[in-house]
Design a protein around this motif. Structure first.
Motif, PDB file in Angstrom:
ATOM      1  N   PHE A 259      -8.318  -9.592   2.193  1.00  0.00           N
ATOM      2  CA  PHE A 259      -7.856 -10.301   1.004  1.00  0.00           C
ATOM      3  C   PHE A 259      -7.160  -9.344   0.033  1.00  0.00           C
ATOM      4  CE2 PHE A 259      -8.621 -11.691  -3.365  1.00  0.00           C
ATOM      5  CZ  PHE A 259      -7.907 -12.864  -3.355  1.00  0.00           C
ATOM      6  N   GLU A 260      -7.743  -8.162  -0.147  1.00  0.00           N
ATOM      7  CA  GLU A 260      -7.148  -7.163  -1.046  1.00  0.00           C
ATOM      8  C   GLU A 260      -5.752  -6.768  -0.575  1.00  0.00           C
ATOM      9  OE1 GLU A 260      -8.169  -2.723  -2.879  1.00  0.00           O
ATOM     10  OE2 GLU A 260      -9.677  -3.831  -1.740  1.00  0.00           O
ATOM     11  N   VAL A 261      -5.592  -6.574   0.728  1.00  0.00           N
ATOM     12  CA  VAL A 261      -4.282  -6.222   1.278  1.00  0.00           C
ATOM     13  C   VAL A 261      -3.283  -7.345   1.014  1.00  0.00           C
ATOM     14  CG1 VAL A 261      -3.008  -5.812   3.421  1.00  0.00           C
ATOM     15  CG2 VAL A 261      -5.181  -4.635   3.012  1.00  0.00           C
ATOM     16  N   PHE A 262      -3.734  -8.601   1.180  1.00  0.00           N
ATOM     17  CA  PHE A 262      -2.823  -9.725   0.959  1.00  0.00           C
ATOM     18  C   PHE A 262      -2.372  -9.811  -0.494  1.00  0.00           C
ATOM     19  CE2 PHE A 262      -2.282 -14.172  -0.385  1.00  0.00           C
ATOM     20  CZ  PHE A 262      -1.107 -14.443   0.307  1.00  0.00           C
ATOM     21  N   VAL A 263      -3.307  -9.698  -1.440  1.00  0.00           N
ATOM     22  CA  VAL A 263      -2.945  -9.771  -2.858  1.00  0.00           C
ATOM     23  C   VAL A 263      -1.965  -8.648  -3.218  1.00  0.00           C
ATOM     24  CG1 VAL A 263      -3.830  -9.623  -5.210  1.00  0.00           C
ATOM     25  CG2 VAL A 263      -5.080 -10.922  -3.509  1.00  0.00           C
ATOM     26  N   THR A 264      -2.189  -7.469  -2.659  1.00  0.00           N
ATOM     27  CA  THR A 264      -1.290  -6.336  -2.915  1.00  0.00           C
ATOM     28  C   THR A 264       0.088  -6.595  -2.318  1.00  0.00           C
ATOM     29  OG1 THR A 264      -3.191  -4.838  -2.892  1.00  0.00           O
ATOM     30  CG2 THR A 264      -1.026  -3.852  -2.662  1.00  0.00           C
ATOM     31  N   ALA A 265       0.127  -7.148  -1.100  1.00  0.00           N
ATOM     32  CA  ALA A 265       1.413  -7.463  -0.460  1.00  0.00           C
ATOM     33  C   ALA A 265       2.175  -8.503  -1.256  1.00  0.00           C
ATOM     34  CB  ALA A 265       1.178  -7.946   0.970  1.00  0.00           C
ATOM     35  N   ARG A 266       1.461  -9.487  -1.759  1.00  0.00           N
ATOM     36  CA  ARG A 266       2.114 -10.524  -2.561  1.00  0.00           C
ATOM     37  C   ARG A 266       2.702  -9.935  -3.835  1.00  0.00           C
ATOM     38  NH1 ARG A 266      -0.942 -15.450  -5.551  1.00  0.00           N
ATOM     39  NH2 ARG A 266       0.859 -16.728  -6.081  1.00  0.00           N
ATOM     40  N   ALA A 267       1.962  -9.032  -4.477  1.00  0.00           N
ATOM     41  CA  ALA A 267       2.488  -8.371  -5.671  1.00  0.00           C
ATOM     42  C   ALA A 267       3.737  -7.553  -5.341  1.00  0.00           C
ATOM     43  CB  ALA A 267       1.409  -7.476  -6.284  1.00  0.00           C
ATOM     44  N   PHE A 268       3.727  -6.896  -4.184  1.00  0.00           N
ATOM     45  CA  PHE A 268       4.886  -6.112  -3.751  1.00  0.00           C
ATOM     46  C   PHE A 268       6.109  -7.019  -3.577  1.00  0.00           C
ATOM     47  CE2 PHE A 268       7.476  -4.151  -0.385  1.00  0.00           C
ATOM     48  CZ  PHE A 268       7.693  -2.901  -0.932  1.00  0.00           C
ATOM     49  N   MET A 269       5.907  -8.249  -3.100  1.00  0.00           N
ATOM     50  CA  MET A 269       7.008  -9.200  -2.934  1.00  0.00           C
ATOM     51  C   MET A 269       7.674  -9.492  -4.270  1.00  0.00           C
ATOM     52  SD  MET A 269       7.374 -10.278   0.265  1.00  0.00           S
ATOM     53  CE  MET A 269       7.946 -11.964   0.215  1.00  0.00           C
TER      54      MET A 269
END
Length: 462
Positions: A259-269
């Motif tokens: 989940f942490e990786v996903f939230v970080t990836a979304r922020a990167f987008m």
């Protein structure tokens, strides 16, 4: 292919496949179990779903990323696919919390149809249309428009559906359009849990939570179509550890890393695509055009003029305004010329100052920062040679400790209990707040003394 055990004797009957660059193959129901019933194919082929082929997924970013030509239609199919996968995985734990509530097939189809229709109410330029037309002029959102369509022209098709890809509904079961409308609802307006199915509250975070069937598809799809590498999004692990426990949507503590990786990836987008400096520059030009264009267009309240809204898409709008430059109406000529410049990627502004990762604890809220800079630059009205753009997004809820109907609980195996602390603590520490401040100037403007004042404004000590 995943399916419920013993769903049907012939797994190929009435099931077809879409080829998709993100998910591989997407199953869908191409024919119902009974002749008088409807199917996913009938919904997909309806005018309202087909309309989404003519609405781009990205508003201005497609002028920056040449391959980002995908539509809301393909995103809706991808969200439906992810929702189906969650349904197959969640049903055993949902049925333990709520035994006898829904059959496996109805549960699956409820989630799939809700995901398929979650963007059905979008207008041209999507969220930009929400912000500059739907809400300020009519007090609407695309989610509210979606609910109007689901409870209106699409109700009859939805409520005749009699099967999912994995099986046929139990005798007497019916998919309610009101259940679907509830699940896609967002925002501050009233959206009560259906009285005949209060158990749906447990599924709401899948549509308006922190990881949803919507954002799991668009993060994967937008990054792929834009050609932007975001690192791994571990959908399989998120799926595996998500379950219903004590009547609530929960994530096993072992899934927190994914989940942490996903939230970080979304922020990167947001940093790389949605808040890209050139994307935001074209957004400013779009803002100057869209509201006035809709005034000239004569757009009535879409909720009361569904036939007109059905015809309003990116493609219909753009093909119409292209011709306005040759009109005898002076207002249309000015707007038409502006649209031609926009579509030809003529840059009305140039970047003269940029600061990313601005700290609100030092400079105040995004709104205050924008107001302070406009005062410094002497911006009064639209004729100023400067524009301030404050791009802000916090991918966390306003209060990570109390998320209301977006709450996802963490299952702590050491104590065998549901808790919120580990998720809230993780969200608190993540650097996923996006705040970029940019100043643009007219191409021929030379007053850089004002920009030096802006630099001094941001030179304060922390």
């Amino acid at each position: 292919m995943e399916s419920f055990p013993g769903a049907q004797e012939d797994p190929f009957h009435g099931i077809s496949l879409f080829s998709d660059p993100v998910h591989g193959y997407i199953r869908f129901v191409s024919s119902p179990a009974e002749k008088k019933a409807s199917s996913e194919a009938e919904l997909i082929d309806s005018p309202w779903l087909q309309r989404l082929r003519s609405i781009f997924q990205l508003q201005s970013a497609r002028l920056v990323f040449p391959s980002a030509e995908h539509s809301r239609f393909v995103h809706s199919l991808g969200a439906m696919h992810i929702a189906g996968r969650f349904a197959l995985h969640l049903y055993p734990s949902f049925s333990r919390s709520y035994p006898g509530t829904l059959s496996p097939a109805l549960f699956e189809e409820l989630l799939r149809v809700s995901a398929l229709l979650h963007d059905i109410g979008h207008g041209p330029f999507c969220h930009f249309f929400d912000e500059h037309v739907l809400f300020p002029k009519f007090g609407l959102s695309h989610e509210r428009m979606g609910q109007i369509l689901i409870r209106g022209p699409l109700r009859e098709i939805i409520e005749r559906v009699d099967r999912s890809p994995s099986g046929v509904f139990e005798p007497g079961e019916r998919l309610s359009a009101d259940w679907v409308a509830y699940l896609i609802g967002k925002g501050s307006g009233p959206n009560p849990v259906p009285q005949d199915m209060p158990q749906l509250a447990a599924l709401k975070p899948l549509f308006s939570g922190l990881f949803t069937v919507d954002n799991l598809d668009y993060v994967l799809r937008d990054s792929y179509m834009c050609g932007v590498a975001i690192g791994p999004v571990d959908l399989e692990r998120l799926l595996y550890y998500t379950h219903v426990r004590e009547g609530k949507l929960a994530l096993h503590r072992s899934g927190l890393g994914a989940f942490e990786v996903f939230v970080t990836a979304r922020a990167f987008m947001y940093r790389q695509i949605y808040f890209h400096r050139t994307t935001r520059m074209f957004d400013m030009s779009l803002r100057d055009l869209l509201g006035e264009t809709m005034d000239v267009w004569g757009l009535g309240n879409p909720g009361e003029n569904l036939a007109s809204y059905l015809e309003l898409t990116d493609q219909s709008l753009l093909e119409t305004v292209r011709r306005w430059a040759d009109s005898s109406d002076k207002r249309k000529v000015a707007l038409g010329e502006g649209w031609r410049r926009f579509l030809d990627r003529k840059k009305e502004w140039r970047l003269v100052f940029e600061k990313e990762d601005v700290q609100t604890t030092v400079y105040g809220s995004p709104e205050k920062i924008g107001q302070d800079l406009e005062t410094i630059l002497g911006i009064h009205g639209e004729e100023s040679p400067f524009r301030v753009d404050v791009a802000y997004r916090d991918n966390r809820p306003e209060n990570p400790w109390k998320m209301g109907d977006r709450q996802i609980w963490i299952y702590e195996p050491l104590t065998g209990s549901l808790v919120s602390d580990p998720l809230a603590e993780m969200l608190e520490r993540l650097p996923v707040r996006q705040l970029a401040v940019r100043v643009f100037a007219k191409p021929d403007h030379k007053d850089f003394g004002a920009i030096e004042t802006v630099r001094q404004f941001f030179s304060r000590e922390t």
